[in-house]
Design an enzyme around this catalytic site. Sequence first.
Site, mmCIF file in Angstrom:
data_model
loop_
_atom_site.group_PDB
_atom_site.id
_atom_site.type_symbol
_atom_site.label_atom_id
_atom_site.label_comp_id
_atom_site.label_asym_id
_atom_site.label_seq_id
_atom_site.Cartn_x
_atom_site.Cartn_y
_atom_site.Cartn_z
ATOM 1 N N LYS A 1 0.817 -1.220 0.000
ATOM 2 C CA LYS A 1 0.000 0.000 0.000
ATOM 3 C C LYS A 1 0.848 1.266 0.000
ATOM 4 O O LYS A 1 0.327 2.356 -0.230
ATOM 5 C CB LYS A 1 -0.955 0.019 1.186
ATOM 6 C CG LYS A 1 -0.301 0.059 2.543
ATOM 7 C CD LYS A 1 -1.358 0.032 3.643
ATOM 8 C CE LYS A 1 -0.733 0.047 5.028
ATOM 9 N NZ LYS A 1 -1.760 -0.009 6.100
ATOM 10 N N CYS B 1 11.894 -0.331 5.910
ATOM 11 C CA CYS B 1 13.358 -0.314 5.985
ATOM 12 C C CYS B 1 13.963 0.691 5.022
ATOM 13 O O CYS B 1 14.745 1.556 5.414
ATOM 14 C CB CYS B 1 13.907 -1.708 5.700
ATOM 15 S SG CYS B 1 15.707 -1.786 5.755
ATOM 16 N N LYS C 1 20.215 5.862 8.611
ATOM 17 C CA LYS C 1 21.666 5.751 8.460
ATOM 18 C C LYS C 1 22.225 6.894 7.607
ATOM 19 O O LYS C 1 23.360 7.329 7.817
ATOM 20 C CB LYS C 1 22.052 4.402 7.855
ATOM 21 C CG LYS C 1 21.554 3.199 8.631
ATOM 22 C CD LYS C 1 21.784 3.302 10.127
ATOM 23 C CE LYS C 1 21.023 2.252 10.911
ATOM 24 N NZ LYS C 1 19.604 2.522 11.109
ATOM 25 N N GLY D 1 5.113 -6.740 7.605
ATOM 26 C CA GLY D 1 5.983 -5.935 8.460
ATOM 27 C C GLY D 1 5.355 -5.496 9.771
ATOM 28 O O GLY D 1 4.437 -6.135 10.298
ATOM 29 N N TYR E 1 17.494 0.578 20.429
ATOM 30 C CA TYR E 1 18.368 0.936 19.314
ATOM 31 C C TYR E 1 17.840 2.118 18.505
ATOM 32 O O TYR E 1 18.617 2.978 18.075
ATOM 33 C CB TYR E 1 18.653 -0.280 18.426
ATOM 34 C CG TYR E 1 17.501 -0.761 17.584
ATOM 35 C CD1 TYR E 1 17.384 -0.369 16.257
ATOM 36 C CD2 TYR E 1 16.537 -1.626 18.094
ATOM 37 C CE1 TYR E 1 16.339 -0.804 15.468
ATOM 38 C CE2 TYR E 1 15.490 -2.077 17.318
ATOM 39 C CZ TYR E 1 15.382 -1.660 16.001
ATOM 40 O OH TYR E 1 14.339 -2.092 15.232
ATOM 41 N N GLU F 1 14.492 6.136 29.873
ATOM 42 C CA GLU F 1 14.519 4.680 29.690
ATOM 43 C C GLU F 1 14.040 3.987 30.963
ATOM 44 O O GLU F 1 14.450 4.332 32.064
ATOM 45 C CB GLU F 1 15.933 4.227 29.327
ATOM 46 C CG GLU F 1 16.192 2.737 29.389
ATOM 47 C CD GLU F 1 15.267 1.930 28.495
ATOM 48 O OE1 GLU F 1 14.773 0.877 28.959
ATOM 49 O OE2 GLU F 1 15.017 2.345 27.350
ATOM 50 N N ALA G 1 15.556 -6.596 9.347
ATOM 51 C CA ALA G 1 15.417 -6.679 7.898
ATOM 52 C C ALA G 1 16.172 -7.866 7.321
ATOM 53 O O ALA G 1 15.670 -8.562 6.417
ATOM 54 C CB ALA G 1 15.909 -5.379 7.254
ATOM 55 N N HIS H 1 47.199 -5.940 7.003
ATOM 56 C CA HIS H 1 47.710 -4.937 7.935
ATOM 57 C C HIS H 1 48.016 -3.647 7.180
ATOM 58 O O HIS H 1 48.554 -3.692 6.071
ATOM 59 C CB HIS H 1 48.998 -5.446 8.597
ATOM 60 C CG HIS H 1 49.651 -4.440 9.485
ATOM 61 N ND1 HIS H 1 49.185 -4.158 10.751
ATOM 62 C CD2 HIS H 1 50.717 -3.619 9.273
ATOM 63 C CE1 HIS H 1 49.954 -3.231 11.300
ATOM 64 N NE2 HIS H 1 50.898 -2.879 10.417
#
Length: 471
Positions: free
Chosen positions: A40, A47, A56, A148, A186, A206, A323, A447
């Site tokens: 929809k 996500c 992000k 979802g 998170y 919290e 996800a 390295h």
Amino acid sequence: MVVGDASLDIDTLVIGAGPGGYVAAIRAAQLGQKVLIVDKSEVGGVCLNRGCIPSKALISAAHQYESAKHGEAFGVSAENVKVDFTKTQEFKSGVVKKLTGGVAGLLKGNKVEIFNGECMFISTTEARVFNDHESPRYRFKNCIIATGSRPIELKPFPFGGRILSSTEALELPEIPKSLIVIGGGYIGAELGQMYSKFGTKVTIIEGLDTVLPGFDKDMTRLVAKSMAKTGIEIVTNAKAESAAQTDKDVTVKYSVGGESKEVTAEYLLVTVGRRPNTDGELGLDLIGIELDERGLIKVDHQGRTNVPNIFAIGDVVPGLALAHKASYEGKVAAEAIAGHKSAVDYKVIPAVVFTDPECSSVGLTEKEAKDKGYKVKSGKFPFAGNGRALSLNNPDGFIKIVANEENNLVLGAQIVGIEASNLIAELGLAIEMGATLEDISLTIHGHPTLGEVVMEAAELVEGHPIHVLSR
């Protein structure tokens, strides 16, 4: 077009175009099925459009802003560093557009039919899809439910006005001067810290004794310390009770240890979890789909519900609401429908949080391993002992590996520090393939890289570390 009200025939109906649904649809099409996917809203689901990806993008922008302001350690300085948040939001939207456009292209390239609208079951083999323009019926052989989840809305804090869910928090037109966050999990930790880096005064309320509950306390302490540097106030063991908003701000009343307090800010963000989208007009009750007490769909190891031709994946089934789990389950369900012997058989699922420093975890913690009866050995190698981390001026954090003392098999790992989200993959693979500490420590790592910390952590647990003093 549908003639009259006759049903169109398809092989597989996928309801939901998020990271579970679209992956399932593509895999089903690759296996020769005629597939219709219905959503929809936008292709890519929460996500790509309102969750993982846009958050992000904004977090990355906040890191860039912070780096531009604080480059003195590298001998780099800049004056009058500013944020044009309109352009920041345009950048975020551009990232989302590229990804959702890519997904739409993949669906079309695999000949998956896309319908933008809602879906309602008529029977276990028929459904009607509809929007403002049309409402065709489809007869299907199999169906995958991938609808979802959505943010949990608390009665004292109804979404609207200055009370935001994560969706609205990602769409603010300007950086707020102040923000209250209820829930230090998170989502709350990521978005709270992101806005704090942009200059917002943030208060996190919290209910438990730490932000990021569920993660190792040594990890969360580092995150809390980093949050304090940007002025975030963290109130733990607190109970949020009510909110009153005006056209300019919102005031939250809460209690700590029986003492009543209040705090006022421009906005309130409520992030106390998500609930599965199994209610509404979908009609699961009509076709007899069994749900558990949390509204999650009961499924077997292939994602099959109690109705044999109907499958469910992702946030609507038990397990972590992630996800990458949904995508994995989508492939399993599509292959099961095609007659393959595919089944959900993972040993571990990585969990990643994009705070600063990043946190990631896979497999068992030390306590969990002991509770399961393992004789455990573990060790933490600090990023401060790694040349690459030091050259990036980012030495905070560590990699901890938990192993079975009897055979050196890797049981779990926790990472807090730079690039934790990427480094956890090697340790997830190690657990999946039954690797030992020696398998990791004897693998030559490039390295100077951050990946060397994985190798050094394995050596530390074995008892012969090179770049820290042995215990």
